[in-house]
Structures are given as C-alpha cells and as structure tokens.
Design a protein around this motif. Structure first.
Motif, PDB file in Angstrom:
ATOM      1  N   ARG A 227       0.658  -1.082  -0.112  1.00 21.28           N
ATOM      2  CA  ARG A 227      -0.084   0.010  -0.047  1.00 21.28           C
ATOM      3  C   ARG A 227       0.756   1.082  -0.034  1.00 21.28           C
ATOM      4  NH1 ARG A 227      -3.381  -4.128  -0.435  1.00 21.28           N
ATOM      5  NH2 ARG A 227      -5.369  -3.361  -0.302  1.00 21.28           N
ATOM      6  N   PHE A 228       2.033   1.107   0.396  1.00 19.67           N
ATOM      7  CA  PHE A 228       2.853   2.176   0.154  1.00 19.67           C
ATOM      8  C   PHE A 228       4.415   1.635  -0.269  1.00 19.67           C
ATOM      9  CE2 PHE A 228       3.112   0.739   4.449  1.00 19.67           C
ATOM     10  CZ  PHE A 228       4.461   0.638   4.785  1.00 19.67           C
ATOM     11  N   GLU A 229       5.346   2.826  -0.504  1.00 16.83           N
ATOM     12  CA  GLU A 229       6.696   2.695  -1.210  1.00 16.83           C
ATOM     13  C   GLU A 229       7.649   3.268  -0.405  1.00 16.83           C
ATOM     14  OE1 GLU A 229       9.104   3.008  -5.372  1.00 16.83           O
ATOM     15  OE2 GLU A 229       7.098   3.646  -5.304  1.00 16.83           O
ATOM     16  N   VAL A 230       8.740   2.618  -0.240  1.00 18.27           N
ATOM     17  CA  VAL A 230       9.777   3.445   0.756  1.00 18.27           C
ATOM     18  C   VAL A 230      10.869   3.866  -0.412  1.00 18.27           C
ATOM     19  CG1 VAL A 230      11.799   3.548   2.303  1.00 18.27           C
ATOM     20  CG2 VAL A 230       9.927   1.816   2.600  1.00 18.27           C
ATOM     21  N   LEU A 231      10.810   5.240  -0.376  1.00 23.91           N
ATOM     22  CA  LEU A 231      11.450   5.925  -1.555  1.00 23.91           C
ATOM     23  C   LEU A 231      12.995   6.436  -1.189  1.00 23.91           C
ATOM     24  CD1 LEU A 231       9.171   8.942  -2.347  1.00 23.91           C
ATOM     25  CD2 LEU A 231       9.354   6.695  -3.463  1.00 23.91           C
ATOM     26  N   LYS A 232      13.308   6.460   0.168  1.00 22.88           N
ATOM     27  CA  LYS A 232      14.592   6.760   0.344  1.00 22.88           C
ATOM     28  C   LYS A 232      14.749   6.263   2.084  1.00 22.88           C
ATOM     29  CE  LYS A 232      18.234  10.032   0.457  1.00 22.88           C
ATOM     30  NZ  LYS A 232      18.732  11.496  -0.074  1.00 22.88           N
ATOM     31  N   VAL A 233      15.926   5.679   2.044  1.00 21.77           N
ATOM     32  CA  VAL A 233      16.439   5.299   3.732  1.00 21.77           C
ATOM     33  C   VAL A 233      18.018   6.008   3.686  1.00 21.77           C
ATOM     34  CG1 VAL A 233      17.068   3.598   5.112  1.00 21.77           C
ATOM     35  CG2 VAL A 233      15.062   3.244   3.557  1.00 21.77           C
ATOM     36  N   SER A 234      18.238   6.758   4.774  1.00 25.45           N
ATOM     37  CA  SER A 234      19.453   7.478   5.024  1.00 25.45           C
ATOM     38  C   SER A 234      19.707   7.491   6.471  1.00 25.45           C
ATOM     39  CB  SER A 234      19.229   8.980   4.575  1.00 25.45           C
ATOM     40  OG  SER A 234      18.225   9.557   5.286  1.00 25.45           O
ATOM     41  N   GLU A 235      21.140   7.334   6.780  1.00 28.88           N
ATOM     42  CA  GLU A 235      21.612   7.138   8.052  1.00 28.88           C
ATOM     43  C   GLU A 235      21.386   8.726   8.600  1.00 28.88           C
ATOM     44  OE1 GLU A 235      25.459   5.693   8.379  1.00 28.88           O
ATOM     45  OE2 GLU A 235      24.895   3.784   7.091  1.00 28.88           O
ATOM     46  N   PRO A 236      21.046   8.641   9.790  1.00 29.74           N
ATOM     47  CA  PRO A 236      21.287  10.145  10.772  1.00 29.74           C
ATOM     48  C   PRO A 236      22.742  10.630  10.527  1.00 29.74           C
ATOM     49  CG  PRO A 236      21.200   8.292  12.293  1.00 29.74           C
ATOM     50  CD  PRO A 236      21.011   7.555  10.811  1.00 29.74           C
ATOM     51  N   ALA A 237      22.711  12.133  10.587  1.00 33.33           N
ATOM     52  CA  ALA A 237      23.914  12.525  10.631  1.00 33.33           C
ATOM     53  C   ALA A 237      25.036  12.170  11.614  1.00 33.33           C
ATOM     54  CB  ALA A 237      23.520  14.220  10.540  1.00 33.33           C
ATOM     55  N   LYS A 238      26.159  12.423  11.415  1.00 35.41           N
ATOM     56  CA  LYS A 238      27.054  12.048  12.382  1.00 35.41           C
ATOM     57  C   LYS A 238      27.206  12.988  13.351  1.00 35.41           C
ATOM     58  CE  LYS A 238      29.468   8.514   9.580  1.00 35.41           C
ATOM     59  NZ  LYS A 238      30.741   8.087   8.883  1.00 35.41           N
ATOM     60  N   ARG A 239      27.363  12.671  14.552  1.00 32.30           N
ATOM     61  CA  ARG A 239      27.552  13.559  15.649  1.00 32.30           C
ATOM     62  C   ARG A 239      28.953  14.201  15.720  1.00 32.30           C
ATOM     63  NH1 ARG A 239      24.654  11.322  20.972  1.00 32.30           N
ATOM     64  NH2 ARG A 239      25.495  13.341  21.868  1.00 32.30           N
ATOM     65  N   SER A 240      29.191  15.450  15.867  1.00 32.56           N
ATOM     66  CA  SER A 240      30.412  15.851  15.659  1.00 32.56           C
ATOM     67  C   SER A 240      30.938  15.698  17.307  1.00 32.56           C
ATOM     68  CB  SER A 240      30.578  17.469  15.604  1.00 32.56           C
ATOM     69  OG  SER A 240      29.629  18.136  16.487  1.00 32.56           O
ATOM     70  N   GLY A 241      32.279  15.759  17.431  1.00 34.41           N
ATOM     71  CA  GLY A 241      33.049  15.301  18.600  1.00 34.41           C
ATOM     72  C   GLY A 241      32.737  16.562  19.764  1.00 34.41           C
ATOM     73  N   GLY A 242      32.827  16.430  20.960  1.00 33.92           N
ATOM     74  CA  GLY A 242      32.451  17.203  22.047  1.00 33.92           C
ATOM     75  C   GLY A 242      33.820  18.354  22.165  1.00 33.92           C
ATOM     76  N   LYS A 243      33.537  19.346  23.178  1.00 34.58           N
ATOM     77  CA  LYS A 243      34.839  20.018  23.320  1.00 34.58           C
ATOM     78  C   LYS A 243      34.741  20.105  24.918  1.00 34.58           C
ATOM     79  CE  LYS A 243      34.250  22.850  18.892  1.00 34.58           C
ATOM     80  NZ  LYS A 243      33.910  24.154  18.703  1.00 34.58           N
ATOM     81  N   ILE A 244      36.117  20.630  25.250  1.00 27.62           N
ATOM     82  CA  ILE A 244      36.363  20.536  26.821  1.00 27.62           C
ATOM     83  C   ILE A 244      36.365  22.047  26.782  1.00 27.62           C
ATOM     84  CG2 ILE A 244      37.881  20.247  28.804  1.00 27.62           C
ATOM     85  CD1 ILE A 244      38.619  17.512  27.419  1.00 27.62           C
ATOM     86  N   VAL A 245      35.518  22.570  28.022  1.00 29.14           N
ATOM     87  CA  VAL A 245      35.602  24.003  28.292  1.00 29.14           C
ATOM     88  C   VAL A 245      36.075  24.113  29.733  1.00 29.14           C
ATOM     89  CG1 VAL A 245      33.579  24.411  26.888  1.00 29.14           C
ATOM     90  CG2 VAL A 245      33.207  24.057  29.206  1.00 29.14           C
ATOM     91  N   GLU A 246      36.908  25.273  29.991  1.00 26.44           N
ATOM     92  CA  GLU A 246      37.455  25.374  31.187  1.00 26.44           C
ATOM     93  C   GLU A 246      36.568  26.208  32.266  1.00 26.44           C
ATOM     94  OE1 GLU A 246      40.479  24.533  31.744  1.00 26.44           O
ATOM     95  OE2 GLU A 246      40.780  23.756  29.667  1.00 26.44           O
ATOM     96  N   SER A 247      35.356  26.702  31.807  1.00 25.43           N
ATOM     97  CA  SER A 247      34.621  27.575  33.065  1.00 25.43           C
ATOM     98  C   SER A 247      33.114  27.689  32.391  1.00 25.43           C
ATOM     99  CB  SER A 247      34.910  28.920  33.094  1.00 25.43           C
ATOM    100  OG  SER A 247      35.127  29.704  31.694  1.00 25.43           O
ATOM    101  N   VAL A 248      32.307  27.753  33.300  1.00 24.39           N
ATOM    102  CA  VAL A 248      30.989  28.105  32.755  1.00 24.39           C
ATOM    103  C   VAL A 248      30.832  29.280  32.007  1.00 24.39           C
ATOM    104  CG1 VAL A 248      28.607  28.623  34.152  1.00 24.39           C
ATOM    105  CG2 VAL A 248      30.100  27.162  35.151  1.00 24.39           C
ATOM    106  N   ASP A 249      31.454  30.254  32.063  1.00 27.86           N
ATOM    107  CA  ASP A 249      31.247  31.473  31.197  1.00 27.86           C
ATOM    108  C   ASP A 249      31.746  31.107  29.858  1.00 27.86           C
ATOM    109  OD1 ASP A 249      30.492  32.878  33.412  1.00 27.86           O
ATOM    110  OD2 ASP A 249      32.336  33.874  33.624  1.00 27.86           O
TER     111      ASP A 249
END
Length: 262
Positions: A227-249
C-alpha cells in the motif's frame, strides 16, 4: 486428542538482531541485510514468554493449554519459529512468502486473520512493534479486521479462564492503565511484560521434533499487495565530537555563539 481449554496464538517475526550494526544499502532503499545476524523480534519474544507462562500456570490448575507460534516470511523464518518452539510453544505455522516478498502490516494482519479463523484461538499475542520497521500497526489492524477487543503495550496480563476474560495493565503516557476485556482478544506486548527464558540446548533439540506446518502465501488467496513505497532510507547525521571547556562562562559563550541554542 481432547480440545484445549485455552488456545493461544503468538505471532513472531524474524528481524535483524537488535545488537547488529545497521547500515543502509548502496541503493539507499533499505537496510543492508547481507551478512547480518537475524533473530526473533524482542517484543515477540516477550509475547512468546507470556504465552508459555500462561500455559504453565493453567496446567498447574489441570487445564489444557495449546500455544501456537506463527510467522510470515521467507524459509529462514522457520529458525525464528524453532526459537518459539524451544521456549515452549506446542506447534508452529510458517506462512512462506518467498525470498523476495516483504509483507507490510496490513498484509500481515490479513494473513493472521486467516490463521485465526482456521485455528480459533482464545487469545492472540503479538509484540507491540517490530524493531525493523517500528510500524506498531499489525496488532491493532488485526483487531480491527476481526472486530475483537484489543489491549496494546501490555506490561501485565491476567487471564481468567473461568469467565473467559483477560485483564491487561498497559503503559500509557500518564502512567499505567488497567482494562478488562472478554475473550477472544488481541494483546500486544511491551518489554516490561517479562524476561524471556533462556532456550537451553535440550529444548532446542526437542523443538526440532515439534510440528511445523508450512502454508504458501499464494494458497491463502489474499490481497497482500503493498500500500506504500519506501522512497529513500538514509543514516542519521554523524555527531560531531565534544569540546572541553574551562569554565561556565566559556560554556555559555559557546552555547550562545557557536551552538546557537541560547
């Protein structure tokens, strides 16, 4: 052989194992299945365990219970049915759809309706969804086709054989809801329903001797076209790496000026 007091039908599906690493095929139309491990759908495993527990409970009360596992799929779906048989199902039915045909939820519901009409179970158990398509539609569609009461997302099931009713605790957004319905009925299982048993080697060997009936999809005479057709299957966007911060500011500055979330 005398007729059982209660007959339970359990639908099980062969899916890519939940622990397998998923990749999209080169055509971008589906998940790559070549060389990937398959197993029984986890929610269907909970349904099978629930059926076997019900069988064990009622047999202590000198009641006769029959558990039938059914699967729609290619020839390898029989491996999934053997798992259900090893867990404690009495017999199995394989609806052979061929190697290339993939049934959508409505088509599966139609097939199960035909099996239900032939087997006349008191209760049909299904997983709340399959982890490959996450449709969560087959159980409700089957209930609609049969005009039977249904309870979805079950976390507890209690069957009263004496008055032919079932009480189901189901998970909803606001917490838990308990409903009672007459049999026959449809119930879809959540993971919190139980912990499926380990299938021991002796039980696996015994499962090979249990009856497994094969039915060709074409012999059922059903309209199972897509009753329906799958047109496209794609992977989710890759997450970028995290960054370490030195303070709350510094964190606030990056959230505001780089991530743009503040």
């Amino acid at each position: 052989m005398s007729a059982p007091n209660v007959r339970v039908l359990v639908a099980v599906k062969r899916v890519v194992d939940y622990a397998a690493k998923i990749r999209v095929n080169s055509a971008g139309t589906a998940v790559e299945t070549a060389g990937v491990k398959f197993s029984i759908n986890p929610f269907d495993e909970n349904s099978t365990e629930a059926a076997v527990q019900l069988k064990e409970k009622l047999e202590k009360e000198k009641k006769k219970v029959e558990v039938i596992a059914v699967s729609c799929g290619p020839n390898k779906a029989q491996e999934t049915l053997r798992v259900a048989l090893a867990m404690g199902a009495d017999r199995a039915i394989h609806v052979d759809v061929g190697e290339k045909e993939e049934l959508q939820p409505l088509a599966v519901a139609k097939v199960l309706k035909k099996i239900v009409e032939d087997e006349k179970p008191d209760l049909v158990l299904l997983g709340k969804q399959a982890i490959d398509d996450d449709s969560s539609q087959t159980g409700p569609m089957l209930a609609g086709l049969l005009n039977w009461p249904q309870a979805s997302f079950a976390s507890k099931i209690e069957l009263a054989e004496a008055d032919k009713t079932i009480t189901v605790t189901r998970e909803i957004d606001g917490g838990l809801e308990t409903i009672k319905a007459p049999l026959p009925a449809i119930v879809t299982s959540d993971l919190r329903l139980n912990t499926p048993r380990y299938t021991s080697l002796p039980n696996i060997m015994k499962a090979k001797k249990k009856p497994l009936k094969v039915i060709k999809l074409a012999d059922l005479g059903l309209d199972t076209k897509a009753r329906f057709e799958v047109l496209k299957v794609s992977e989710p966007a890759k997450r970028s790496g995290g960054k370490i911060v030195e303070s709350v500011d510094e964190l606030l500055d990056k959230l505001k000026n780089e991530a743009k979330v503040l």
